[in-house]
Design a protein around this motif. Structure first.
Motif, PDB file in Angstrom:
ATOM      1  N   ASP A   1      97.030   2.493  65.267  1.00  0.00           N
ATOM      2  CA  ASP A   1      96.298   1.534  66.099  1.00  0.00           C
ATOM      3  C   ASP A   1      97.159   0.318  66.469  1.00  0.00           C
ATOM      4  N   LEU A   2      98.383   0.591  66.877  1.00  0.00           N
ATOM      5  CA  LEU A   2      99.358  -0.489  67.108  1.00  0.00           C
ATOM      6  C   LEU A   2      99.331  -0.942  68.560  1.00  0.00           C
ATOM      7  N   SER A   3      99.299  -2.261  68.754  1.00  0.00           N
ATOM      8  CA  SER A   3      99.366  -2.848  70.093  1.00  0.00           C
ATOM      9  C   SER A   3     100.419  -3.943  70.111  1.00  0.00           C
ATOM     10  N   LEU A   4     101.241  -3.950  71.145  1.00  0.00           N
ATOM     11  CA  LEU A   4     102.194  -5.034  71.345  1.00  0.00           C
ATOM     12  C   LEU A   4     102.623  -5.047  72.803  1.00  0.00           C
ATOM     13  N   SER A   5     103.156  -6.184  73.228  1.00  0.00           N
ATOM     14  CA  SER A   5     103.659  -6.295  74.598  1.00  0.00           C
ATOM     15  C   SER A   5     105.064  -6.857  74.570  1.00  0.00           C
ATOM     16  N   VAL A   6     105.883  -6.368  75.488  1.00  0.00           N
ATOM     17  CA  VAL A   6     107.275  -6.802  75.608  1.00  0.00           C
ATOM     18  C   VAL A   6     107.508  -7.196  77.066  1.00  0.00           C
ATOM     19  N   PRO A   7     107.339  -8.470  77.394  1.00  0.00           N
ATOM     20  CA  PRO A   7     107.565  -8.899  78.774  1.00  0.00           C
ATOM     21  C   PRO A   7     109.042  -9.098  79.069  1.00  0.00           C
ATOM     22  N   GLU A   8     109.361  -9.161  80.349  1.00  0.00           N
ATOM     23  CA  GLU A   8     110.718  -9.536  80.745  1.00  0.00           C
ATOM     24  C   GLU A   8     110.904 -11.042  80.535  1.00  0.00           C
TER      25      GLU A   8
ATOM     26  N   MET B   1     107.311  -5.199  82.344  1.00  0.00           N
ATOM     27  CA  MET B   1     106.704  -5.378  81.027  1.00  0.00           C
ATOM     28  C   MET B   1     106.348  -4.016  80.429  1.00  0.00           C
ATOM     29  N   ILE B   2     106.530  -3.905  79.112  1.00  0.00           N
ATOM     30  CA  ILE B   2     106.120  -2.725  78.372  1.00  0.00           C
ATOM     31  C   ILE B   2     104.939  -3.120  77.482  1.00  0.00           C
ATOM     32  N   GLU B   3     103.914  -2.283  77.494  1.00  0.00           N
ATOM     33  CA  GLU B   3     102.755  -2.549  76.652  1.00  0.00           C
ATOM     34  C   GLU B   3     102.343  -1.281  75.914  1.00  0.00           C
ATOM     35  N   ALA B   4     102.145  -1.420  74.624  1.00  0.00           N
ATOM     36  CA  ALA B   4     101.554  -0.360  73.809  1.00  0.00           C
ATOM     37  C   ALA B   4     100.166  -0.829  73.419  1.00  0.00           C
ATOM     38  N   THR B   5      99.166   0.028  73.632  1.00  0.00           N
ATOM     39  CA  THR B   5      97.784  -0.346  73.376  1.00  0.00           C
ATOM     40  C   THR B   5      97.145   0.651  72.423  1.00  0.00           C
ATOM     41  N   GLU B   6      96.891   0.185  71.207  1.00  0.00           N
ATOM     42  CA  GLU B   6      96.159   0.959  70.194  1.00  0.00           C
ATOM     43  C   GLU B   6      96.729   2.367  70.028  1.00  0.00           C
TER      44      GLU B   6
ATOM     45  N   ARG C   1      97.812   4.226  74.510  1.00  0.00           N
ATOM     46  CA  ARG C   1      98.459   4.222  75.825  1.00  0.00           C
ATOM     47  C   ARG C   1      99.708   3.351  75.787  1.00  0.00           C
ATOM     48  N   VAL C   2     100.760   3.816  76.438  1.00  0.00           N
ATOM     49  CA  VAL C   2     101.969   3.022  76.637  1.00  0.00           C
ATOM     50  C   VAL C   2     102.214   2.937  78.141  1.00  0.00           C
ATOM     51  N   THR C   3     102.407   1.723  78.636  1.00  0.00           N
ATOM     52  CA  THR C   3     102.702   1.536  80.059  1.00  0.00           C
ATOM     53  C   THR C   3     104.017   0.781  80.220  1.00  0.00           C
ATOM     54  N   LEU C   4     104.756   1.134  81.250  1.00  0.00           N
ATOM     55  CA  LEU C   4     105.983   0.447  81.619  1.00  0.00           C
ATOM     56  C   LEU C   4     105.809  -0.076  83.031  1.00  0.00           C
ATOM     57  N   TRP C   5     105.763  -1.398  83.134  1.00  0.00           N
ATOM     58  CA  TRP C   5     105.562  -2.050  84.416  1.00  0.00           C
ATOM     59  C   TRP C   5     104.354  -1.444  85.135  1.00  0.00           C
TER      60      TRP C   5
END
Length: 230
Positions: free
Chosen positions: A19-26, A1-6, A58-62
């Motif tokens: 201030d963008l947040s979204l999530s992209v799951p598998e 999963m990829i998540e962008a937080t604020e 913050r952006v996280t990948l898995w």
């Protein structure tokens, strides 16, 4: 999963994402990002693929902080970005371009080439032809096929129908739907109706901010989206 937080993002000191947040799951099928030109859609994909830094958030990948990763490492982890520019190696053959897509891995190369040829039969017929001599639609197929060679978990496509004739555009969306049965597709696209028709989840981006999100059909039924984009 990829998540962008604020996340906040700027170019040369000018803020373009706020201030963008979204999530992209598998295993999500198609996730669409729609909105007007200049809204920040392509910039967002560049951020997620490690090609542009964030100013805040913050952006996280898995689960891993993406700021610690090089773009090639992001590809290895399973996020592949097919840019609007396609960035093909024009003097190389179709097959050589596909092989370059698997630069992070070499095992199973022939099987992956075969899968791309099954998805886009025209590429098999053009396998020994220079990429620069292909038509626009064929070049877009090659760019997507090269992205698939890296065995992505999430495939980001930036304006895949740009510059294509209507008949080719329709075929392209059929292929995107087919791809989404195996790989999550994060789709940035100006053909709003087509994109939302495919999307299980969709975000509307305006002036660097997500103004609303819903299912694709849900956004299609939105009076605001209909008046502004359809």
């Amino acid at each position: 999963m990829i998540e962008a937080t604020e996340i906040d993002v700027s170019y040369d000191g000018i803020q373009v994402i706020w201030d963008l947040s979204l999530s992209v799951p598998e295993d999500e099928g198609v996730i669409a990002i729609v909105g007007p030109n200049g809204a920040g859609k392509s910039t967002l994909l560049r951020v997620l693929s490690g090609l542009h830094p964030i100013d805040d958030g913050r952006v996280t990948l898995w689960g891993e902080d993406a700021s610690t990763l090089e773009p090639s490492e992001i590809v290895e982890k399973g996020f592949v970005h097919v840019s609007e520019e396609r960035n093909l190696f024009d003097e190389m053959t179709v097959r050589e371009n596909l092989e370059m897509g698997a630069y992070t891995r070499r095992e199973g190369l022939e099987g992956n080439v075969r899968e791309v040829f099954e998805l886009f039969p025209v590429l098999e017929r053009r396998a020994s032809q220079r990429a620069g001599s292909l038509s626009g639609g064929e070049q877009q197929m090659l760019a997507i096929g090269r992205g698939l060679m890296a065995e992505p978990k999430i495939l980001a496509l930036d304006e895949p129908s740009e510059g294509l004739a209507p008949q080719i555009t329709a075929r392209m969306f059929e292929k995107i739907e087919e791809i989404s049965e195996e790989v999550t597709v994060l789709l940035v696209e100006q053909h709003v109706h087509r994109a939302l028709s495919l999307a299980g989840r969709a975000y509307l981006l305006e002036n660097g901010e997500i103004v609303t999100q819903d299912t694709g059909p849900g956004l299609l039924e939105s009076e605001y989206v209909e008046e502004a984009y359809l």
